[in-house]
Write a protein that holds these residues in place. Structure first.
Motif, PDB file in Angstrom:
ATOM      1  N   CYS A 158       0.839  -1.195   0.000  1.00 44.57           N
ATOM      2  CA  CYS A 158       0.000   0.000   0.000  1.00 44.57           C
ATOM      3  C   CYS A 158       0.876   1.247   0.000  1.00 44.57           C
ATOM      4  O   CYS A 158       1.903   1.280   0.672  1.00 44.57           O
ATOM      5  CB  CYS A 158      -0.899  -0.003   1.241  1.00 44.57           C
ATOM      6  N   ASN A 160      -0.548   4.357   0.659  1.00 45.17           N
ATOM      7  CA  ASN A 160      -1.367   5.470   1.132  1.00 45.17           C
ATOM      8  C   ASN A 160      -0.938   6.126   2.444  1.00 45.17           C
ATOM      9  O   ASN A 160      -1.269   7.275   2.684  1.00 45.17           O
ATOM     10  CB  ASN A 160      -2.826   5.042   1.228  1.00 45.17           C
ATOM     11  N   CYS A 162      -2.017   6.100   5.509  1.00 41.50           N
ATOM     12  CA  CYS A 162      -2.989   6.651   6.446  1.00 41.50           C
ATOM     13  C   CYS A 162      -2.227   6.731   7.776  1.00 41.50           C
ATOM     14  O   CYS A 162      -1.477   5.812   8.110  1.00 41.50           O
ATOM     15  CB  CYS A 162      -4.193   5.724   6.570  1.00 41.50           C
ATOM     16  N   TYR A 164      -2.611   6.283  10.831  1.00 41.51           N
ATOM     17  CA  TYR A 164      -2.742   5.304  11.915  1.00 41.51           C
ATOM     18  C   TYR A 164      -2.227   3.924  11.513  1.00 41.51           C
ATOM     19  O   TYR A 164      -2.123   3.031  12.339  1.00 41.51           O
ATOM     20  CB  TYR A 164      -4.236   5.147  12.305  1.00 41.51           C
ATOM     21  N   CYS A 165      -1.908   3.737  10.233  1.00 41.72           N
ATOM     22  CA  CYS A 165      -1.832   2.366   9.707  1.00 41.72           C
ATOM     23  C   CYS A 165      -0.403   1.874   9.489  1.00 41.72           C
ATOM     24  O   CYS A 165       0.439   2.563   8.914  1.00 41.72           O
ATOM     25  CB  CYS A 165      -2.615   2.308   8.399  1.00 41.72           C
ATOM     26  N   PRO A 168       1.578  -0.042   5.211  1.00 42.40           N
ATOM     27  CA  PRO A 168       2.618   0.344   4.246  1.00 42.40           C
ATOM     28  C   PRO A 168       4.032   0.025   4.742  1.00 42.40           C
ATOM     29  O   PRO A 168       4.925  -0.203   3.939  1.00 42.40           O
ATOM     30  CB  PRO A 168       2.424   1.855   4.097  1.00 42.40           C
ATOM     31  N   GLN A 202      -5.235  -3.805  -0.996  1.00 45.43           N
ATOM     32  CA  GLN A 202      -5.470  -2.819   0.075  1.00 45.43           C
ATOM     33  C   GLN A 202      -6.278  -1.647  -0.455  1.00 45.43           C
ATOM     34  O   GLN A 202      -7.029  -1.011   0.266  1.00 45.43           O
ATOM     35  CB  GLN A 202      -4.139  -2.297   0.648  1.00 45.43           C
TER      36      GLN A 202
END
Ligand code: 5AD
Ligand code: SF4
Length: 444
Positions: A158, A160, A162, A164-165, A168, A202
């Protein structure tokens, strides 16, 4: 036979499919599956690190094997998945669980056979975790365990970020599979009799965004749904920043594409969405839902929501509630924000206290359950097409899902697993439907 294997899987659908690939490797080596962990000669943990509780769960289960390993020193214990990709985690695992034999990463599953062979020769612990994803490995034949449903990866990783994530960081940059490989896999699955194909990524909407495939997601979806045969097509996950009319037009064209979009909103507050780095607004999200429903009035939407993100005020939370009511999701996965090491959100100062998070998640779950129950009740008296997946021993009933993912239970004299069945719904109980097989005509 080389012995028996048992795989313990944590996390999402993607991990479940990855476990099928691990099972494929073990089967080809000569291992056979056992559902009883105590009968296994090799136990593989396919871990997940997306939230802290998934990690704690894995830690607990691995720790519980200490005694088994003592009693049977020949037992092989392997740990793989996202958790081993986390910075510093393999060191922690080694210290805490010196009895682990093999550690591998989510980015080098294909090496598992070599690692097992090496472990057998060298006798000492074998660790191989890669930081960077290599080329996509295409020849990993999964050992599928979910007939008549089959999962097919279209992208890995991924881009992106984000805030919180952790994905990646542990799954690497986004890579798209070549359309010819995806289409060949789907064709052979359909030929083998699989009836539901779920395309996995994802962010499926960014398929081919790096220009490596000569096709975007809408074109790929069109090509998949153009394959002859009676089967359903699903796809997940869509990202609201990239979801577009092109995909909906392809859905319109092909009745075999389920009228269900999994479109994680995460929050109903623009301030929170901005801090989450989601790159869309509440208004854009609602516009997409409107566009989808204008074109496909029967379409349903499912979502993911996080509560208690750093800085989330009561007002922000109430905007999420309001959005949930407005969209009227078919169902929603709800999560309490979990700080993940190395992510931007974990460093934010305004973390929300546990009791506030708990209180918000309870309110949200209650709301989601009420809406979902109401939706179930609307089914009563209608006829829906169910793809029969399994037989529920406890209930003594066959079970399967409709195109919106609702589980329907029914009686049948003959084994109908893998068949499409029309069910006239007689009763709704929570999220489950009960019905009788009917001869009413199918939608397509
Ligand atoms: N805390 C809570 N939920 C998370 N998700 C991803 N990262 C986190 C986190 N740190 C949720 C998102 C995503 C789903 C797969 O998991 O809602 O869509
Ligand atoms: Fe995580 Fe966002 Fe990528 Fe989904 S899109 S995997 S939430 S970084």
């Amino acid at each position: 036979m080389l012995g028996k294997y048992h795989i313990v899987t944590y996390g999402c659908q993607m991990n479940v499919h990855e476990s099928e690939k691990i099972a494929g490797i073990l089967c080809r080596m000569g291992y056979e599956e056992t559902s009883k962990i105590q009968n296994a000669d090799i136990i593989v943990f396919n871990t997940c690190c997306i939230r802290e509780n998934a990690e704690n769960h894995a830690f607990g289960n691995i720790g519980a094997l200490k005694k088994m390993k003592k009693q049977n020193p020949n037992l092989l214990i392997a740990v793989g998945g996202c958790m081993t990709q986390e910075k510093g985690k393999t060191e922690i695992l080694q210290k805490k669980f010196p009895f682990i034999d093999i550690m591998f990463g989510a980015l080098n599953v294909e090496e598992l056979e070599t690692l097992i062979l090496r472990k057998r020769q060298e006798k000492k612990r074998v660790i191989s975790v890669r930081d960077e994803a290599g080329e996509i490995v295409e020849n990993l034949q999964p050992f599928r365990t979910s007939y008549p449903n089959a999962w097919v990866n279209i992208t890995y990783g991924c881009n992106n970020f984000c805030s919180y994530c952790i994905v990646p960081y542990v799954r690497g940059r986004e890579r798209s599979r070549k359309p010819e490989h995806i289409l060949a896999e789907v064709r052979s699955l359909v030929a083998e009799g699989y009836k539901e194909i779920t395309l996995l990524g994802q962010n499926v909407n960014s398929y081919g965004a790096d220009g490596s495939t000569g096709m975007n997601f809408a074109e790929l979806l069109d090509a998949v749904a153009s394959i002859e045969g009676k089967f359903r097509v699903r796809f997940m996950t869509s990202h609201p920043k990239d979801f577009n009319e092109g995909v909906v037009k392809v859905m319109e064209k092909h009745p075999k594409i389920c009228r269900l979009v999994h479109l994680p909103v995460q929050s109903g507050s623009n301030a929170v969405l901005k801090e989450m780095n989601r790159r869309y607004t509440r208004e854009k999200y609602l516009e997409e839902i409107k566009m989808l429903r204008e074109r496909l009035p029967e379409a349903e939407v499912t979502t993911d929501i996080i509560v208690g993100f750093p800085g989330e005020t009561e007002e922000d939370y109430l905007q999420t509630e309001a959005l949930v009511k407005e969209v009227d999701f078919a169902s929603a996965f709800t999560f309490v924000y979990s700080p993940r090491q190395g992510t931007r959100a974990a460093q934010m100062e305004n973390q929300i206290p546990d009791d506030v998070q708990k209180e918000r998640i309870m309110r949200l779950v209650e709301l989601v359950n009420t809406l979902t129950r109401k939706k179930s009740e609307k089914y009563v008296g209608k006829t829906v097409e169910i793809l029969c997946e399994d037989y529920d021993e406890k209930k003594g009933l066959y079970m399967g899902r409709d195109e919106f993912g609702r589980m329907g239970y029914f009686e049948s004299e003959k084994d109908c697993i893998g068949e499409f069945v029309n069910l006239q719904i007689t009763k709704a109980n929570g999220i489950s439907l009960y019905g009788e097989v009917s001869n009413e005509k199918e939608r397509w």
